[in-house]
Design an enzyme around this catalytic site. Structure first.
Site, PDB file in Angstrom:
ATOM      1  N   HIS A 108      -7.593   9.911  -2.066  1.00 60.47           N
ATOM      2  CA  HIS A 108      -6.556   9.965  -0.940  1.00 60.47           C
ATOM      3  C   HIS A 108      -8.062  10.832   0.657  1.00 60.47           C
ATOM      4  CE1 HIS A 108      -2.706   9.160   1.535  1.00 60.47           C
ATOM      5  NE2 HIS A 108      -4.032   8.944   2.320  1.00 60.47           N
ATOM      6  N   LEU A 125      -2.803   0.226  14.922  1.00 62.18           N
ATOM      7  CA  LEU A 125      -2.226  -0.018  16.120  1.00 62.18           C
ATOM      8  C   LEU A 125      -2.703   1.645  16.650  1.00 62.18           C
ATOM      9  CD1 LEU A 125       1.186  -2.506  14.839  1.00 62.18           C
ATOM     10  CD2 LEU A 125      -1.348  -2.203  15.943  1.00 62.18           C
ATOM     11  N   ARG A 177       8.935  -6.839  13.113  1.00 64.35           N
ATOM     12  CA  ARG A 177       8.556  -6.508  12.623  1.00 64.35           C
ATOM     13  C   ARG A 177       6.595  -7.000  11.921  1.00 64.35           C
ATOM     14  NH1 ARG A 177       6.871  -2.174  16.180  1.00 64.35           N
ATOM     15  NH2 ARG A 177       7.993  -2.706  18.266  1.00 64.35           N
ATOM     16  N   GLU A 217       5.987 -10.775  12.840  1.00 56.36           N
ATOM     17  CA  GLU A 217       4.963 -10.275  13.489  1.00 56.36           C
ATOM     18  C   GLU A 217       3.615 -10.179  13.338  1.00 56.36           C
ATOM     19  OE1 GLU A 217       4.164  -8.433  18.220  1.00 56.36           O
ATOM     20  OE2 GLU A 217       6.305  -7.621  16.937  1.00 56.36           O
ATOM     21  N   ASN A 218       4.010  -9.082  13.388  1.00 57.72           N
ATOM     22  CA  ASN A 218       2.297  -8.833  11.800  1.00 57.72           C
ATOM     23  C   ASN A 218       2.217  -9.847  11.178  1.00 57.72           C
ATOM     24  OD1 ASN A 218       2.846  -6.247  13.148  1.00 57.72           O
ATOM     25  ND2 ASN A 218       3.187  -5.388  11.025  1.00 57.72           N
ATOM     26  N   TYR A 235       2.944  10.067  -0.390  1.00 55.65           N
ATOM     27  CA  TYR A 235       3.776   9.052   1.002  1.00 55.65           C
ATOM     28  C   TYR A 235       4.777   9.616  -0.365  1.00 55.65           C
ATOM     29  CZ  TYR A 235       0.374   6.047   3.033  1.00 55.65           C
ATOM     30  OH  TYR A 235      -0.768   5.976   3.649  1.00 55.65           O
ATOM     31  N   ASP A 287       0.998  -1.340   0.442  1.00 58.32           N
ATOM     32  CA  ASP A 287      -0.170   0.278  -0.111  1.00 58.32           C
ATOM     33  C   ASP A 287       0.509   1.537   0.079  1.00 58.32           C
ATOM     34  OD1 ASP A 287      -2.830   1.319   0.888  1.00 58.32           O
ATOM     35  OD2 ASP A 287      -1.221   2.215   2.333  1.00 58.32           O
ATOM     36  N   SER A 336      -3.820   2.695   9.889  1.00 54.56           N
ATOM     37  CA  SER A 336      -4.249   2.446  11.465  1.00 54.56           C
ATOM     38  C   SER A 336      -4.135   2.170  12.750  1.00 54.56           C
ATOM     39  CB  SER A 336      -4.197   4.155  11.974  1.00 54.56           C
ATOM     40  OG  SER A 336      -2.947   5.067  10.999  1.00 54.56           O
TER      41      SER A 336
END
Length: 295
Positions: free
Chosen positions: A117, A208, A258, A261-262, A55, A50, A206
């Site tokens: 967006h 998290l 991470r 982990e995700n 960005y 993504d 988002s």
């Protein structure tokens, strides 16, 4: 509200091709970091990236993806790429030009999904009536780009119910996705339910809590307790909470470990009580910008 007759091609493409968990790249611009994290992601099985015009990393992705695809024996069609039209590029003529640049920067003949967006346009106040005009023009150009095969599916991001209602009354191709902030401290339930009723996939960003709110969510006592029961981290539970509701999620990270982990969030099934407990958390905190102020 009278809903226009719409083409479901974008929804069909997303439902068949888009993975449920992707690599978010917000605030990640360094080529070395993107290369390292996406390399690890492809190794683990991620097939979804993504990004967005705003960005400022599309060109970096365009430089590193060919080599990474080759390294992992993948083809372009094996991965799913989402980008988003910047608020500065909304309006007739601007949208098409910006998407062509995104195609060039990403070094790809097509983009799998392109979203608007933000419901507002740069340099216009949130209450300016022309916000609606420019986002309508932008969506119409995305429909044309989809007709041309330059993008395979289209949708929106940060749209509230009123924005969606206006779009559904005039669009020709039904938006496949609405990407919104969503986590246990900001569940966004009304928008998610509206999308479900209209056949629009609800995608959480988002999960998290956003860059400045991560610690509050990770330390939430309800989340921590459930994480302990599943012998995993609070971050994994936060992602699993979205996945268990049928949302797709887009965790971003600068750290390779991470990524792994995700990925574990796909394996976590939360029971009814756990989902109820998370859904009953009283603390409400929006971590990101507020689209409800845009007319």
């Amino acid at each position: 509200m009278k809903m226009a007759k719409v083409d479901l091609a974008a929804i069909a493409y997303v439902s068949e091709r888009m993975p449920i968990i992707g690599v978010g790249t917000y605030q990640v611009q360094a080529q070395s970091v993107l290369h390292e994290t996406i390399d690890e992601a492809f190794k683990l099985g991620y097939r979804f990236i993504d990004t967005a015009q705003i960005y400022r990393n599309e060109a970096v992705l365009g430089r590193i993806l060919p080599g990474l695809l080759k390294k992992h024996s993948l083809k372009r069609e094996d991965i799913f790429i989402t980008s988003k039209v910047s608020p500065a590029n909304q309006g007739k003529g601007k949208t098409s030009k910006s998407v062509v640049k995104s195609l060039q920067d990403l070094s790809t003949p097509y983009i799998d999904l392109v979203l608007i967006h933000w419901p507002g346009t740069s340099r216009l106040k949130s209450n300016h009536k022309d916000n609606a005009k420019f986002r309508a023009e932008t969506y119409a150009e995305l429909e044309q780009l989809m007709d041309q095969g330059k993008i395979r599916s289209i949708g929106v991001s940060n749209y509230e119910i009123n924005h969606l209602e206006a779009l559904l009354a005039e669009c020709r191709i039904l938006p496949a996705v609405n990407q919104c902030e969503c986590h246990p401290h900001f569940r966004n339930s009304e928008v998610a339910e509206y999308c479900k009723q209209k056949g629009i996939h609800f995608q959480a960003y988002s999960s998290l809590g956003g860059p400045d709110y991560v610690e509050d969510l990770l330390k939430d006592s309800t989340i921590s307790k459930i994480a302990k029961v599943h012998s995993t981290s609070s971050a994994v539970i936060l992602l699993a909470w979205g996945l268990n509701q049928g949302y797709s999620v887009l965790p971003r990270t600068h750290t390779v470990n991470r990524i792994g982990e995700n990925w574990k969030a796909r394996e976590i099934t939360l029971n009814e009580k756990e989902m109820t407990d998370i859904g009953s958390i009283k603390k409400i905190k929006k971590a990101c910008w507020d689209p409800s102020v845009v007319v």
